[in-house]
Design a protein around this motif. Structure first.
Motif, PDB file in Angstrom:
ATOM      1  N   ARG A  46      -1.632   1.051  50.237  1.00 16.49           N
ATOM      2  CA  ARG A  46      -0.557   1.385  49.211  1.00 16.49           C
ATOM      3  C   ARG A  46      -0.282   2.983  49.388  1.00 16.49           C
ATOM      4  O   ARG A  46      -1.092   3.814  49.339  1.00 16.49           O
ATOM      5  N   PHE A  47       0.994   3.423  49.809  1.00 16.38           N
ATOM      6  CA  PHE A  47       1.224   4.853  50.123  1.00 16.38           C
ATOM      7  C   PHE A  47       2.627   5.181  50.050  1.00 16.38           C
ATOM      8  O   PHE A  47       3.595   4.300  49.716  1.00 16.38           O
ATOM      9  N   PHE A  58       6.049   7.999  57.469  1.00 16.99           N
ATOM     10  CA  PHE A  58       4.672   7.619  56.797  1.00 16.99           C
ATOM     11  C   PHE A  58       3.669   9.124  56.649  1.00 16.99           C
ATOM     12  O   PHE A  58       3.994  10.039  57.315  1.00 16.99           O
ATOM     13  N   PRO A  59       2.784   9.063  55.661  1.00 17.79           N
ATOM     14  CA  PRO A  59       2.157  10.166  55.321  1.00 17.79           C
ATOM     15  C   PRO A  59       1.152  10.373  56.741  1.00 17.79           C
ATOM     16  O   PRO A  59       0.760   9.546  57.347  1.00 17.79           O
ATOM     17  N   SER A  75      -3.582   3.869  64.525  1.00 15.30           N
ATOM     18  CA  SER A  75      -3.657   4.316  63.175  1.00 15.30           C
ATOM     19  C   SER A  75      -2.083   4.465  62.638  1.00 15.30           C
ATOM     20  O   SER A  75      -1.234   4.534  63.457  1.00 15.30           O
ATOM     21  N   MET A  76      -1.845   4.455  61.484  1.00 16.18           N
ATOM     22  CA  MET A  76      -0.732   4.611  60.913  1.00 16.18           C
ATOM     23  C   MET A  76      -0.527   5.982  60.425  1.00 16.18           C
ATOM     24  O   MET A  76       0.533   6.119  59.909  1.00 16.18           O
ATOM     25  N   SER A  77      -1.395   6.792  60.806  1.00 17.52           N
ATOM     26  CA  SER A  77      -1.083   8.103  60.487  1.00 17.52           C
ATOM     27  C   SER A  77       0.168   9.003  61.056  1.00 17.52           C
ATOM     28  O   SER A  77       0.246   8.811  62.382  1.00 17.52           O
ATOM     29  N   GLY A  78       1.061   9.300  60.390  1.00 17.71           N
ATOM     30  CA  GLY A  78       2.250   9.908  60.633  1.00 17.71           C
ATOM     31  C   GLY A  78       3.193   9.006  61.363  1.00 17.71           C
ATOM     32  O   GLY A  78       4.152   9.707  62.000  1.00 17.71           O
ATOM     33  N   LEU A  79       3.005   7.763  61.303  1.00 21.19           N
ATOM     34  CA  LEU A  79       4.003   6.981  62.103  1.00 21.19           C
ATOM     35  C   LEU A  79       5.514   7.366  61.323  1.00 21.19           C
ATOM     36  O   LEU A  79       5.672   7.860  60.113  1.00 21.19           O
TER      37      LEU A  79
END
Length: 104
Positions: A46-47, A58-59, A75-79
Motif C-alpha cells: 500500500r502506497f 509511484f514513489p 521493482s516498482m520503484s519510481g514507476l
C-alpha cells in the motif's frame, strides 16, 4: 483503472524483459493528486502515488511488501504510467502476462 463507486479497481503490468516484470491488481482511492494504491493477493503493498491528470507516478521507494508482486531483478520503484485511453471498456480489455485481465 475502472471506477467502482468512489474508488477504482486497478491493475498494473511493468515489463523489463522476457522474464522480468511486476504485475498486480488491487484498489485505488483518489484524493486530489494523491492516489492511495493497495495491491491484493500476496504481501501487503500500500502506497501513495501522484496523479497529475496525465501521469501516475509511484514513489521512489515502495514498501517492502510490493516486491512480492515483481519477479527477481524487477521493482516498482519510481514507476510511472501515462493516461492513454479513457473508458471502462479500454481498461477492462488490458491483459496481463499471468493475470488474464488487469482490471476485471
Amino acid at each position: 483503472a475502472v471506477a467502482d463507486g468512489d474508488d477504482y479497481r486497478v491493475g498494473l503490468l511493468s515489463v523489463y524483459g522476457a522474464d522480468s516484470q511486476c504485475e498486480a491488481r488491487g484498489t485505488a482511492t483518489r484524493d486530489g493528486e494523491n492516489v492511495t494504491i493497495t495491491l491484493n493477493g500476496k504481501e501487503e503493498c500500500r502506497f501513495i502515488a501522484h496523479f497529475d491528470g496525465i501521469e501516475l507516478a509511484f514513489p521512489g521507494v515502495p514498501p517492502d511488501g510490493c516486491a512480492a508482486f515483481c519477479s527477481d531483478r524487477a521493482s516498482m520503484s519510481g514507476l510511472s504510467y501515462y493516461f492513454v485511453e479513457q473508458g471502462k471498456t479500454a481498461a477492462a480489455a488490458q491483459r496481463g502476462r499471468k493475470l488474464e485481465r488487469l482490471c476485471p
